[in-house]
Motif scaffolding. Structure first.
Motif, mmCIF file in Angstrom:
data_model
loop_
_atom_site.group_PDB
_atom_site.id
_atom_site.type_symbol
_atom_site.label_atom_id
_atom_site.label_comp_id
_atom_site.label_asym_id
_atom_site.label_seq_id
_atom_site.Cartn_x
_atom_site.Cartn_y
_atom_site.Cartn_z
ATOM 1 N N ALA A 13 -15.082 2.858 -31.285
ATOM 2 C CA ALA A 13 -13.770 3.520 -31.326
ATOM 3 C C ALA A 13 -13.375 3.943 -32.734
ATOM 4 C CB ALA A 13 -12.715 2.592 -30.749
ATOM 5 N N ASN A 14 -14.066 3.446 -33.751
ATOM 6 C CA ASN A 14 -13.726 3.768 -35.140
ATOM 7 C C ASN A 14 -14.283 5.112 -35.599
ATOM 8 O OD1 ASN A 14 -12.544 1.224 -35.274
ATOM 9 N ND2 ASN A 14 -14.411 0.275 -36.081
ATOM 10 N N TYR A 15 -15.074 5.769 -34.746
ATOM 11 C CA TYR A 15 -15.753 7.005 -35.141
ATOM 12 C C TYR A 15 -15.170 8.216 -34.421
ATOM 13 C CZ TYR A 15 -19.127 4.010 -37.437
ATOM 14 O OH TYR A 15 -19.719 3.085 -38.265
ATOM 15 N N ASP A 16 -15.275 9.372 -35.074
ATOM 16 C CA ASP A 16 -14.839 10.631 -34.483
ATOM 17 C C ASP A 16 -15.931 11.270 -33.640
ATOM 18 O OD1 ASP A 16 -12.346 10.530 -35.952
ATOM 19 O OD2 ASP A 16 -13.513 11.102 -37.728
ATOM 20 N N ALA A 17 -17.172 10.936 -33.932
ATOM 21 C CA ALA A 17 -18.319 11.487 -33.202
ATOM 22 C C ALA A 17 -19.387 10.416 -33.083
ATOM 23 C CB ALA A 17 -18.882 12.714 -33.922
ATOM 24 N N GLN A 19 -21.522 -2.413 -21.629
ATOM 25 C CA GLN A 19 -20.498 -3.332 -22.129
ATOM 26 C C GLN A 19 -19.253 -2.605 -22.635
ATOM 27 O OE1 GLN A 19 -22.260 -6.493 -24.746
ATOM 28 N NE2 GLN A 19 -24.156 -5.392 -24.286
ATOM 29 N N ALA A 20 -19.257 -1.265 -22.547
ATOM 30 C CA ALA A 20 -18.174 -0.469 -23.118
ATOM 31 C C ALA A 20 -17.092 -0.115 -22.104
ATOM 32 C CB ALA A 20 -18.743 0.798 -23.755
ATOM 33 N N GLY A 21 -17.009 -0.878 -21.033
ATOM 34 C CA GLY A 21 -16.002 -0.611 -20.018
ATOM 35 C C GLY A 21 -14.584 -0.642 -20.564
ATOM 36 N N GLY A 22 -14.337 -1.509 -21.527
ATOM 37 C CA GLY A 22 -13.002 -1.581 -22.121
ATOM 38 C C GLY A 22 -12.642 -0.310 -22.851
ATOM 39 N N LEU A 23 -13.611 0.300 -23.526
ATOM 40 C CA LEU A 23 -13.363 1.570 -24.215
ATOM 41 C C LEU A 23 -13.088 2.676 -23.206
ATOM 42 C CD1 LEU A 23 -16.140 1.490 -26.977
ATOM 43 C CD2 LEU A 23 -13.733 0.852 -27.197
ATOM 44 N N TRP A 24 -13.833 2.651 -22.098
ATOM 45 C CA TRP A 24 -13.605 3.630 -21.030
ATOM 46 C C TRP A 24 -12.208 3.447 -20.436
ATOM 47 C CZ3 TRP A 24 -13.016 2.273 -15.775
ATOM 48 C CH2 TRP A 24 -12.884 3.366 -14.906
ATOM 49 N N MET A 25 -11.858 2.194 -20.139
ATOM 50 C CA MET A 25 -10.571 1.905 -19.501
ATOM 51 C C MET A 25 -9.388 2.327 -20.380
ATOM 52 S SD MET A 25 -9.196 0.562 -16.745
ATOM 53 C CE MET A 25 -10.326 -0.592 -16.009
ATOM 54 N N SER A 26 -9.533 2.101 -21.690
ATOM 55 C CA SER A 26 -8.435 2.421 -22.606
ATOM 56 C C SER A 26 -8.436 3.877 -23.047
ATOM 57 C CB SER A 26 -8.507 1.526 -23.845
ATOM 58 O OG SER A 26 -9.659 1.836 -24.618
ATOM 59 N N GLY A 27 -9.506 4.599 -22.733
ATOM 60 C CA GLY A 27 -9.610 5.994 -23.171
ATOM 61 C C GLY A 27 -9.865 6.136 -24.652
ATOM 62 N N ALA A 28 -10.446 5.103 -25.265
ATOM 63 C CA ALA A 28 -10.613 5.082 -26.721
ATOM 64 C C ALA A 28 -11.527 6.185 -27.246
ATOM 65 C CB ALA A 28 -11.152 3.724 -27.163
ATOM 66 N N LEU A 29 -12.404 6.711 -26.399
ATOM 67 C CA LEU A 29 -13.343 7.747 -26.851
ATOM 68 C C LEU A 29 -12.979 9.131 -26.323
ATOM 69 C CD1 LEU A 29 -16.733 5.815 -26.469
ATOM 70 C CD2 LEU A 29 -15.158 5.874 -28.416
ATOM 71 N N ASN A 30 -11.888 9.250 -25.600
ATOM 72 C CA ASN A 30 -11.474 10.550 -25.059
ATOM 73 C C ASN A 30 -11.305 11.584 -26.170
ATOM 74 O OD1 ASN A 30 -11.392 9.671 -22.421
ATOM 75 N ND2 ASN A 30 -9.172 9.384 -22.364
ATOM 76 N N GLY A 31 -11.942 12.744 -25.995
ATOM 77 C CA GLY A 31 -11.792 13.836 -26.942
ATOM 78 C C GLY A 31 -12.656 13.739 -28.175
ATOM 79 N N LYS A 32 -13.407 12.649 -28.308
ATOM 80 C CA LYS A 32 -14.329 12.547 -29.445
ATOM 81 C C LYS A 32 -15.585 13.355 -29.146
ATOM 82 C CE LYS A 32 -12.293 8.342 -31.105
ATOM 83 N NZ LYS A 32 -12.452 7.282 -32.098
ATOM 84 N N GLY A 63 -15.284 10.576 -21.766
ATOM 85 C CA GLY A 63 -14.328 11.625 -22.095
ATOM 86 C C GLY A 63 -14.680 12.411 -23.338
ATOM 87 N N MET A 64 -15.944 12.391 -23.720
ATOM 88 C CA MET A 64 -16.348 13.022 -24.969
ATOM 89 C C MET A 64 -16.723 14.491 -24.790
ATOM 90 S SD MET A 64 -18.478 9.809 -26.587
ATOM 91 C CE MET A 64 -18.452 10.422 -28.273
ATOM 92 N N VAL A 65 -16.602 15.246 -25.871
ATOM 93 C CA VAL A 65 -16.988 16.655 -25.937
ATOM 94 C C VAL A 65 -18.447 16.708 -26.391
ATOM 95 C CG1 VAL A 65 -16.544 18.852 -27.089
ATOM 96 C CG2 VAL A 65 -14.629 17.313 -26.547
ATOM 97 N N ILE A 66 -19.300 17.379 -25.641
ATOM 98 C CA ILE A 66 -20.745 17.331 -25.899
ATOM 99 C C ILE A 66 -21.203 18.520 -26.741
ATOM 100 C CG2 ILE A 66 -23.037 17.221 -24.844
ATOM 101 C CD1 ILE A 66 -21.133 14.798 -24.294
ATOM 102 N N VAL A 67 -22.019 18.222 -27.752
ATOM 103 C CA VAL A 67 -22.663 19.249 -28.573
ATOM 104 C C VAL A 67 -24.172 19.051 -28.468
ATOM 105 C CG1 VAL A 67 -22.987 20.152 -30.904
ATOM 106 C CG2 VAL A 67 -20.711 19.378 -30.169
ATOM 107 N N GLY A 68 -24.870 20.073 -28.074
ATOM 108 C CA GLY A 68 -26.320 19.993 -27.920
ATOM 109 C C GLY A 68 -27.060 20.582 -29.108
ATOM 110 N N LEU A 69 -28.200 21.167 -28.825
ATOM 111 C CA LEU A 69 -29.033 21.803 -29.851
ATOM 112 C C LEU A 69 -29.300 23.241 -29.403
ATOM 113 C CD1 LEU A 69 -30.696 21.525 -32.484
ATOM 114 C CD2 LEU A 69 -32.635 20.862 -31.049
#
Length: 199
Positions: free
Chosen positions: A67-71, A93-106, A136-142
């Motif tokens: 959760a401390n990172y932007d990407a 093990q990241a269910g808590g991050l999913w539940m809280s939306g901590a990575l949404n929009g990253k 909830g993350m925004v995906i960047v490929g190659l």
């Protein structure tokens, strides 16, 4: 500028090499980039007997720090066309991050390694990307702005879904210059998007 985490699992060092290249690309944009790995789940005696690369310098990550990172750019070798069990165990093990939306929009991205050209690279990338989308993350490929993946002059990895390398059946092939450049290119694109959103 943004903070990028390159999170990987690597058995023999191929994905580790790609991870370092992704981080180099991210840093080229002015972003900070940390390279961390997930814990090994194979017992030490078995990993040693199988000649796993056990001297990797990257520190082991914890789920909470994601959760401390932007990407976050995730790399793992393929296991029968899907994510490795080590990476899956970590992300499970990241269910808590999913539940809280901590990575949404990253911002997120994926990279991988297979033994052969047709060993499931894109399926594995989608396996990683599915996790990132659920967070909830925004995906960047190659994209094909990395022209190296179009070459016919040599065997080469690379996919519009993420950077890849081909390791060989015995792990004898290391990432090529083109493959490492693809990883750097993807790292720069991920960080560039994160810089625009969070910088």
């Amino acid at each position: 500028m943004s903070k990028v985490l390159v999170l990987y699992y690597s058995t023999y060092g191929h994905v580790e090499a790609l991870a370092e290249a992704v981080a180099e690309g991210a840093r080229s944009t002015g972003a900070s980039a940390d390279v961390k790995r997930v814990p090994e789940t194979v017992p030490q005696d078995i990993a040693t007997a199988a000649h796993f690369k056990l001297d990797q310098q990257a520190p082991v990550a914890t789920v909470a720090e994601l959760a401390n990172y932007d990407a976050i750019v995730i790399g793992t070798p393929t296991r029968f066309g899907r994510i490795s069990s080590q990476m899956a165990a970590f992300l499970d093990q990241a269910g808590g991050l999913w539940m809280s939306g901590a990575l949404n929009g990253k911002v997120g991205g994926a990279f991988t390694s297979t033994a052969s050209q047709h060993g499931g690279q894109e399926a594995t990338l989608f396996s990683i990307i599915a996790n990132l989308l659920h967070f909830g993350m925004v995906i960047v490929g190659l994209p094909y702005s990395h022209q190296g993946q179009l070459t016919l002059d040599e065997i080469v990895g690379g996919s519009p879904y993420g950077a890849t390398t081909i390791a060989g059946g015995q792990g004898q092939r290391q990432p090529s210059a083109i493959e490492l450049e693809g990883a750097r290119h993807q790292g720069a694109l991920v960080a560039g998007v994160a810089n625009k959103i969070f910088g």
